[in-house]
Design an enzyme around this catalytic site. Sequence first.
Site, mmCIF file in Angstrom:
data_model
loop_
_atom_site.group_PDB
_atom_site.id
_atom_site.type_symbol
_atom_site.label_atom_id
_atom_site.label_comp_id
_atom_site.label_asym_id
_atom_site.label_seq_id
_atom_site.Cartn_x
_atom_site.Cartn_y
_atom_site.Cartn_z
ATOM 1 N N LYS A 84 0.825 -1.207 0.000
ATOM 2 C CA LYS A 84 0.000 0.000 0.000
ATOM 3 C C LYS A 84 0.863 1.263 0.000
ATOM 4 C CE LYS A 84 -3.746 -2.395 2.405
ATOM 5 N NZ LYS A 84 -2.943 -3.594 2.738
ATOM 6 N N ASP A 91 -3.836 0.631 8.332
ATOM 7 C CA ASP A 91 -4.174 -0.765 8.029
ATOM 8 C C ASP A 91 -3.775 -1.584 9.255
ATOM 9 O OD1 ASP A 91 -4.731 -3.202 6.943
ATOM 10 O OD2 ASP A 91 -3.277 -3.080 5.313
ATOM 11 N N CYS A 121 -8.144 -6.463 6.904
ATOM 12 C CA CYS A 121 -8.457 -7.596 6.015
ATOM 13 C C CYS A 121 -9.267 -8.621 6.815
ATOM 14 C CB CYS A 121 -7.198 -8.213 5.418
ATOM 15 S SG CYS A 121 -5.936 -8.719 6.608
#
Length: 436
Positions: free
Chosen positions: A260, A323, A376
């Site tokens: 990312k 994240d 995720c």
Amino acid sequence: MDRYDQLDQPMRAVAANVLMAVENGESLSQCLPPALQQLAPNERPALQALCYGTCRWFHRLDNELNSRLKSPVKKQDRVVHHLMLVALFQLRFSQQATYAILNESVEACRALDKPHLTGLVNGVLRSAEREGAPEPANDASRFSHPAWMVEKLRHNWPDHWQQILEANNAQAPMTLRVNALRFTRDEYLALLNDAGIEATATAFAPQGIQLARPVQVDQLPWFADGAVSVQDEAAQLCTTLLDLAPGQRVLDACAAPGGKTCAILESQAELAEVVAIDESAARLPRVQENLDRLDLHASLLQADAADTEQWWDGQAFDRILLDVPCSASGVIRRHPDIKLLRRETDVVPLAAIQLGLLEAMWSVLKPGGRLVYATCSVFPQENHRIIQRFLKQQTTAVLIEPEVQWGRNMGAGRQLLPDPTSHDGFFYAVLEKPES
């Protein structure tokens, strides 16, 4: 002696040792690479397939094996239990000749220095071959997931839990992110076509390409020169939410392995600075490797992002991608060992870490800035419920509902469920800090 030191071990013996390591808490990404080095290059894909496949179907295979054993294998012989799981995987899910599976499993038992168990291995596998696969005893066996995960998904996603479990057992497609600084997506699709590689544009990620069949990265045109990276479509979506513009200072918290970070730099060439933080010193070199291949630059820091006093220079960020560490329940199809490694008791501590990171990152976000929270995971406890808890604490924070065509609106963020034909499971929420 290291468990991989016997170079003449049959492949199934090496696979059994890898599975033992996973049972003892190591991920496949940790224990498989050294095992692969003990085999000839032409044998390595087969070993990887054995280990990933057995982990993917572990709970079904383990249920069958336990039903065939009169008593559990002794603790000191546990590796033979895993050897039989590897053989059962091949019996149930491969085209390998039955006689080869049986004979070579017995030889592998000897290679593991367990000759007293060759009769057990031979007998169990012969009966398994003769009788065929039993009917799954329960949903944990049927869908080959730990029982707690099946029940959690059933509770969280009453209309979709079976779809999620089935997607987790599918082979994930190989998806690429085209480096926008080098090629347009259409240009790279043409290069793939010229190379005889069938591919299509992804539905949601603007630089995404999905291959019809996986290939080795060295077969991809200009891969070594930074033309593309391998990245799931869902993970690519972060750049579409950050609203990047020239001159911004951007933070990628929890950045490793750097996919990312690189996507951010590719999507906006005139950023003032990108800072990438990761707590793991061992993982940061991978971030640098990705940056080097793509000829990109970011400021890398080894630090706990939540401990801002340790690393922050006092200069606020215009954009933050957070994240967070999570259960990884949305990427099980790519990492089937998660089924063995993750525990139900992990989720509450992870949620505490996630909320703490979100609070810390908010403190270094510039007024008028934007933070994108990502996981995720498919568990609401890690996703929209974290955002709801945060919004109760930070009453001035503004939740932005992005105008996108993907995912489900959860009221505080958007949830992507794993799709067997395209993207992984992922969650995103977009928050903005008022100017004053």
